[in-house]
Design a protein around this motif. Structure first.
Motif, PDB file in Angstrom:
ATOM      1  N   PRO A   1       0.828  -1.206   0.000  1.00  0.00           N
ATOM      2  CA  PRO A   1       0.000   0.000   0.000  1.00  0.00           C
ATOM      3  C   PRO A   1       0.865   1.259   0.000  1.00  0.00           C
ATOM      4  O   PRO A   1       1.985   1.265   0.517  1.00  0.00           O
ATOM      5  N   GLU A   2       0.334   2.285  -0.579  1.00  0.00           N
ATOM      6  CA  GLU A   2       1.031   3.575  -0.542  1.00  0.00           C
ATOM      7  C   GLU A   2       0.480   4.389   0.608  1.00  0.00           C
ATOM      8  O   GLU A   2      -0.650   4.214   1.026  1.00  0.00           O
ATOM      9  N   ARG A   3       1.313   5.287   1.098  1.00  0.00           N
ATOM     10  CA  ARG A   3       0.876   6.109   2.212  1.00  0.00           C
ATOM     11  C   ARG A   3       1.503   7.483   2.069  1.00  0.00           C
ATOM     12  O   ARG A   3       2.588   7.619   1.496  1.00  0.00           O
ATOM     13  N   ASN A   4       0.830   8.450   2.587  1.00  0.00           N
ATOM     14  CA  ASN A   4       1.375   9.797   2.630  1.00  0.00           C
ATOM     15  C   ASN A   4       2.840   9.742   3.097  1.00  0.00           C
ATOM     16  O   ASN A   4       3.135   9.228   4.168  1.00  0.00           O
TER      17      ASN A   4
ATOM     18  N   LEU B   1       4.761  11.634   4.454  1.00  0.00           N
ATOM     19  CA  LEU B   1       5.124  12.236   5.749  1.00  0.00           C
ATOM     20  C   LEU B   1       5.055  11.207   6.870  1.00  0.00           C
ATOM     21  O   LEU B   1       5.527  11.445   7.970  1.00  0.00           O
ATOM     22  N   PHE B   2       4.446  10.070   6.571  1.00  0.00           N
ATOM     23  CA  PHE B   2       4.312   9.002   7.574  1.00  0.00           C
ATOM     24  C   PHE B   2       5.316   7.881   7.283  1.00  0.00           C
ATOM     25  O   PHE B   2       5.781   7.737   6.148  1.00  0.00           O
ATOM     26  N   PRO B   3       5.623   7.108   8.298  1.00  0.00           N
ATOM     27  CA  PRO B   3       6.462   5.925   8.033  1.00  0.00           C
ATOM     28  C   PRO B   3       5.725   5.006   7.058  1.00  0.00           C
ATOM     29  O   PRO B   3       4.507   4.850   7.164  1.00  0.00           O
TER      30      PRO B   3
ATOM     31  N   PRO C   1       4.099   1.786   5.377  1.00  0.00           N
ATOM     32  CA  PRO C   1       3.550   0.577   6.009  1.00  0.00           C
ATOM     33  C   PRO C   1       4.342  -0.693   5.703  1.00  0.00           C
ATOM     34  O   PRO C   1       4.187  -1.686   6.391  1.00  0.00           O
TER      35      PRO C   1
ATOM     36  N   LYS D   1       6.123  -5.418  12.429  1.00  0.00           N
ATOM     37  CA  LYS D   1       5.541  -4.073  12.249  1.00  0.00           C
ATOM     38  C   LYS D   1       4.051  -4.075  12.594  1.00  0.00           C
ATOM     39  O   LYS D   1       3.528  -3.078  13.085  1.00  0.00           O
TER      40      LYS D   1
END
Lengths: 463, 287
Positions: free
Chosen positions: A142-145, A147-149, A151, A231
């Motif tokens: 998955p992609e994530r913003n 600015l966040f670690p 996933p 994680k």
């Protein structure tokens, strides 16, 4: 479409899309005809990936079809190919990673469970099941913003290839203590591993509430899976110990015989393993069933005995070949049992100890003779071995810390590993090996489908 | 200790779970929501917190090093942990000065020659002398060096502009410290006063969290609730090891008294906090 598929009696192997695991139980009754094995070997194993894609389902067809790919007669045959798209079904009556052919790498990770109550334990088991289902089938991360670690650790790139990954979850004796109210549902033969006379157990590498066997074509795939699990389970799991290992890849070559991969003592390891394709035999020796005097929830599971066995390789390498062969009871290069008359047999030959009662050919204390005396009375003690070789670095004395991550599966831990190891106590091989860690675990029955989770039966049975 | 079992029995402190990954992915994209000027107040408040702790660090270090110079082993031992706490609280800022962090707080493992390494100085060198050798012989130069370093740190921080991302990220950094070196009991291996440092790191992380909590709550109230509960959880556990429940200055039991089971019990909420706080920067839209 390959030669294999045309010859397979199993309709589920006709698919060309390996991204779709076969979902139905097969009642096909194809057996692994020797002639077909030979034929397929000659055909260059083009169907290997497709055939392997079906195993682990719990149906009879995929496992048999697998044997027909020329992968060999044993779970422990040397791995021959590394197909990154190789994918084993996750759901089924049994978990994957047991009768699945051993890939080139494997690790066992033992965990302490940090969950504090049954609700947390159930949450943990659901997360584990969900992550294992994803990781073993592969897919896009998955992609994530940014600015966040992220996933996902990203070590396999944007698309996680299944890479032959199997993940197998087992529970240790300590999980059945007072914490979760599971005591009433404990598998009858599950127990804390006790040291054997030659053991020098290191507490930091023994036991665990849970064990996860992670096998794949490459160690990176295994590490990716482990980091994903860590994680996703903060506050629920803590790694207690881990041991990874490998077995040498043996590329198919013309005229080469199927053979078990070699261990770090240079001997073929896995010879005379019970045939993982023989469902009836697996039901007798490996899988807990209705006849095994175990709680009903445990059916479809299996006992895992894990041992970290240090090999003193420098000393072994200074031991005469003839002595090495007498210690094992096999020829080193071919893996054949000792013949006594100078003829060279094959690894698959069955030694006839009745004709050698004094041990003049195969010493009475030879490893293979003690481990499997091949008498009617000891047939029930057979275990399915699935070991990996490990190398951990260097000891203070400058000697290599190498050895065997011994993993074996059986329906009855006492009749299986414990009995066999007691027979081996005092064997001449002990001079060259030292078990330093491991534990006993019970492999949970498989998760039926996406609505089920590993351990659901255990929780229900102890509710 | 009784703590773990009691916990399990009552379930009073059920560990609040992380949001599942799917929920995280659906979390609001926060970068536009928090105006940069909204960060000014909390950052300024944090600088005051750091300066206040530095003042305490300077004065406690003065007493600690004076005891060493006076050859008073017992007094120096007693002052060791209470002095370090102020450093542990402000580590995210103190660590910005890598040279001082090394000379003040490095451990023997950081040096190839270990204890014998001439570069091994600061708190842990003195800890080794006080708790391993039970002596202050030859320690005057290390005591003086520590005092100089702490004064130097104080003056450097006075003039420092605090980068918001460092301040906010500091909460997670402190929990990483706890997860990496406190739970294992590596930090204060001679004095076994690890729990003091543990509490110091947690104090520092919580301060940051509290200062930014109103902003974080605008973005994700569930996050705030979860982090708060896990902080409470860790602090409740630590409180169990206090020598005097009514007097925080009395400090903690030796880390040797913490059983393996209790170390594992601490690991749970600490790891969840480390995971959760690692998203605080993103939540506030900071790079």
């Amino acid at each position: 479409m390959s030669q294999f598929d045309r010859h397979s009696g199993c309709p589920f192997h006709r698919r060309t899309d390996r991204s779709q695991p076969a979902l139905a139980q097969s009642d096909a009754s194809t057996s692994a005809h020797p002639e077909r094995r030979r034929f397929l070997k000659g055909a260059g194993l083009t169907g290997l990936g497709l055939g392997l894609g079906g195993i682990g389902l719990g149906g009879t067809c995929p496992a048999r079809a697998l044997a027909a790919t020329g992968h060999g007669q044993d779970v422990t045959s040397a791995p021959q190919e590394q197909d990154s798209q190789l994918r084993y079904p996750f759901y089924g009556h049994h978990q994957q990673g047991i009768v699945t052919p051993r890939p080139a790498t494997g690790m066992l990770v033992a965990f302490d469970v940090l969950a504090r109550d049954r609700d947390d334990l159930e949450r943990l088991l659901k997360i584990l099941t969900e992550r294992m289902a994803f990781l073993t089938q592969g897919g896009s991360i998955p992609e994530r913003n940014p600015l966040f670690p992220p996933p996902d650790s990203g070590i396999l790139g944007p698309v996680v290839a299944p890479d032959g990954l199997t993940m197998t979850l087992a529970v240790g004796d300590s999980l059945f203590d007072q914490r979760f109210g599971l005591a009433g549902a404990r598998p009858k033969r599950l127990q804390r591993m006790e040291g054997f006379p030659n053991d020098a157990l290191d507490a930091a590498r023994c036991h665990g509430d849970l064990a996860l066997q992670i096998c794949a074509n490459t160690l990176d795939t295994g590490y990716h899976a482990l980091r994903d699990i860590i994680k996703n389970t903060p506050g629920l799991l803590m790694v207690r110990w881990k041991q990874e290992g490998t077995v040498p890849l043996l590329p198919p070559a013309p005229g080469d015989s199927d053979g078990s991969a070699r261990n770090f003592l240079g001997f073929r390891d896995g010879s005379a393993n019970p045939d993982g394709d023989d469902d009836a035999l697996m039901d007798e020796l490996v899988w807990v069933g209705g006849d095994h005097d175990e709680p009903a929830w445990a059916r479809g599971g299996s006992y895992l005995a894990a041992r970290i066995i240090r090999n003193f390789v420098e000393r072994w390498d200074r031991t005469p070949l003839q002595e090495q062969e007498m210690i094992f009871g096999r020829r080193k290069m071919s893996g054949a049992p000792l013949s006594g008359d100078g003829t060279e047999g094959k690894e698959q030959d069955v030694p006839d100890y009745r004709r050698d009662p004094e041990g003049e050919i195969t010493p009475l204390d030879a490893h293979i003779r003690l481990a499997n005396p091949r008498t009617p009375a000891t047939e029930k003690n057979r275990i399915l071995r699935r070991p990996f070789n490990y190398s951990n670095g260097v000891e203070a004395n400058g000697q290599l810390d190498m050895g065997l991550l011994f993993l074996c599966f059986q329906a009855d831990l006492e009749a299986g590993f414990i009995t066999v190891q007691h027979r081996l106590d005092g064997e001449p091989l002990e001079e060259y090996i030292k078990p330093v860690g491991g534990g006993y675990f019970f492999v949970l029955p498989g998760a039926r489908d996406a609505n089920d989770f590993l351990g659901s039966g255990l929780l229900a049975a102890s509710a | 200790m009784k703590r773990t079992r009691q916990w399990i029995a009552t379930g009073a402190f059920a560990l609040l779970p992380l949001a599942p990954i799917t929920a995280l992915l659906a979390a609001p994209a926060a970068q536009a929501a928090v105006a940069p000027e909204a960060l000014v107040g909390p950052v300024a408040d944090y600088k005051l917190y750091v300066l206040d702790n530095l003042e305490q660090l300077v004065s406690h270090t003065r007493d600690f090093t004076a005891a060493i110079e006076a050859g008073d082993v017992e007094k120096a031992q007693a002052l060791y942990a209470p002095t370090r706490v102020y450093y542990e609280r402000i580590e995210p800022i103190a660590e910005l000065f890598a040279d001082l962090d090394a000379s003040i707080d490095a451990r023997e493992d950081d040096y190839e020659k270990g204890v014998e390494d001439p570069d091994f100085t600061g708190f842990h060198r003195l800890e080794y002398a006080l708790f391993h050798d039970h002596s202050t012989d030859g320690m005057e130069k290390y005591a003086q060096g520590l005092m100089d370093d702490v004064n130097d740190l104080d003056s450097r921080v006075q003039g420092l502009t605090f980068p918001p991302e460092t301040v906010v990220g500091g909460a997670a950094a402190l929990m990483e410290e706890v997860a990496a070196t406190k739970v294992s009991g590596e930090e204060d291996r001679y004095s076994r006063t690890d729990l003091w440092d543990f509490q110091g790191n947690v104090d520092g992380a919580r301060e940051i969290f509290e200062l930014f909590k109103p902003l974080a709550a605008q973005e994700d109230p569930d996050f705030v609730e979860r982090v708060q509960a896990n902080f409470d959880d860790v602090e409740e556990t630590l409180a169990d090891y206090r020598l005097d429940a009514d007097d925080p200055s009395a400090g903690f039991e030796s880390y040797d008294e913490v059983s393996d089971a209790d170390r594992r019990a601490l690991t749970g909420p600490v790891t969840v906090l480390a995971e959760d706080l690692s998203t605080l920067r993103g939540l506030l839209g900071l790079n």
